[in-house]
Design an enzyme around this catalytic site. Structure first.
Site, PDB file in Angstrom:
ATOM      1  N   ASP A  90      17.008  39.639 -19.024  1.00 53.92           N
ATOM      2  CA  ASP A  90      16.648  40.382 -17.818  1.00 53.92           C
ATOM      3  C   ASP A  90      15.937  41.688 -18.165  1.00 53.92           C
ATOM      4  O   ASP A  90      16.101  42.227 -19.266  1.00 53.92           O
ATOM      5  CB  ASP A  90      17.906  40.717 -17.004  1.00 53.92           C
ATOM      6  CG  ASP A  90      18.332  39.574 -16.097  1.00 53.92           C
ATOM      7  OD1 ASP A  90      17.552  38.622 -15.944  1.00 53.92           O
ATOM      8  OD2 ASP A  90      19.445  39.641 -15.562  1.00 53.92           O
TER       9      ASP A  90
ATOM     10  N   LYS B 103      13.871  40.209 -13.373  1.00 50.80           N
ATOM     11  CA  LYS B 103      13.949  40.122 -11.913  1.00 50.80           C
ATOM     12  C   LYS B 103      14.288  41.518 -11.415  1.00 50.80           C
ATOM     13  O   LYS B 103      15.375  42.035 -11.654  1.00 50.80           O
ATOM     14  CB  LYS B 103      15.014  39.129 -11.465  1.00 50.80           C
ATOM     15  CG  LYS B 103      14.733  37.690 -11.868  1.00 50.80           C
ATOM     16  CD  LYS B 103      15.700  36.722 -11.221  1.00 50.80           C
ATOM     17  CE  LYS B 103      15.462  36.561  -9.756  1.00 50.80           C
ATOM     18  NZ  LYS B 103      14.158  36.001  -9.407  1.00 50.80           N
TER      19      LYS B 103
ATOM     20  N   MET C 282      21.667  48.158  -5.130  1.00 48.81           N
ATOM     21  CA  MET C 282      20.355  47.805  -4.574  1.00 48.81           C
ATOM     22  C   MET C 282      20.190  48.312  -3.142  1.00 48.81           C
ATOM     23  O   MET C 282      19.650  47.631  -2.276  1.00 48.81           O
ATOM     24  CB  MET C 282      20.159  46.280  -4.630  1.00 48.81           C
ATOM     25  CG  MET C 282      20.136  45.733  -6.046  1.00 48.81           C
ATOM     26  SD  MET C 282      20.153  43.918  -6.134  1.00 48.81           S
ATOM     27  CE  MET C 282      21.897  43.570  -5.810  1.00 48.81           C
TER      28      MET C 282
END
Length: 268
Positions: free
Chosen positions: A47, A69, A186
């Protein structure tokens, strides 16, 4: 009687797959089990948020595939990542899917494990320290405290298209009634809306911490109040990846220093 080879076998070889939590970035926060898995890998699917110091633990012969991502950025499609994992295992590779934080906390590890198990592949999971724990700890913020919080809720501020996402009003009411800490992943892009919704059930003066790049060399943070959340993010120039911690436990931050609002500096 003939037998059909297991899906994990190809030309007599049998591969393996391990989902490894790389933690928030600091290699010293890796578990010993994670280090052993990385050192044994022949293929690593990595990642974006995994630090280069952690990738460097892999053997030189290992093939490193970047499958980043990131919200708001060009990303490798999830279906393609799962296809790469499956193909590598079927080719007899020792596959490590190296994921920032913990694979099973907003890391899509559950989706990847389900995909592999559906193909008959056993999956091992190695936990990592999630940013929602590492970030507050770096500031001396306990997520639970007998005087301030009876529990903690880990919530995502980013959902897949078509999903309405969390009911922030209900979460605010629950956090207030049950004395819970909210840790929001997030949530930076939607901070203004989250702030508005949480203010329906939480006091404007509720302490808030925003922690960017938790535990990394580029860590930045700000301490504020719920009614100033969006303004603080803008004024301080904070961005993703960040976690937002909402609750009275933020009063215990040992790194508040000069940027603590006066109302919080003397809160008890």
């Amino acid at each position: 009687m003939t037998t059909t080879p297991r899906p994990t076998e190809c030309n007599g070889l049998q591969g393996t797959c391990t989902l490894v939590g790389a933690g928030p970035g600091d290699p010293e926060l890796l578990t010993l089990r994670a280090v052993r898995a990385i050192e044994a890998a022949t293929v690593l699917l990595v990642d974006d948020l995994v630090s280069e110091a952690i990738v460097a633990l892999a053997p030189r012969r290992a093939r490193v595939v970047r499958v980043g991502k990131r919200g708001g950025c060009q990303s490798t499609p999830q279906a393609f990542i799962e296809k790469l994992m499956l193909m590598a295992v079927q080719e007899g590779e020792t596959v490590v899917r190296l994921k920032g934080g913990d694979p099973f906390i907003f890391g899509r590890g559950g989706e990847e494990a389900e995909h592999l198990r559906a193909a008959g592949i056993a999956v091992e999971v190695v936990n990592g320290i999630t940013a929602g724990l590492a970030g507050p700890t770096a500031l001396g913020i306990p997520l639970t405290h007998r005087d301030h919080a009876h529990g903690v809720l880990l919530v995502t501020g980013h959902t897949k298209p078509g999903d309405p996402g969390p009911d922030w009003r209900q979460l605010a009411a629950t956090a207030h009634a049950a004395r819970l800490t909210l840790v929001i992943y997030m949530g930076m892009a939607g901070a203004a809306q989250i702030q508005r919704e949480l203010l329906t059930g939480l006091h404007a003066s509720t302490p808030v911490a925003i922690i960017q790049h938790a535990s990394g060399s580029g860590q930045r943070h700000a301490i504020t109040t719920l009614d100033q959340l969006a303004d603080t993010i803008q004024c301080e120039g904070l961005g993703s990846p960040s976690v937002i911690v909402v609750g009275d436990v933020v009063q215990g931050a040992s790194a508040m220093a000069d940027n603590v609002p006066a109302a919080l500096r003397h809160a008890g």
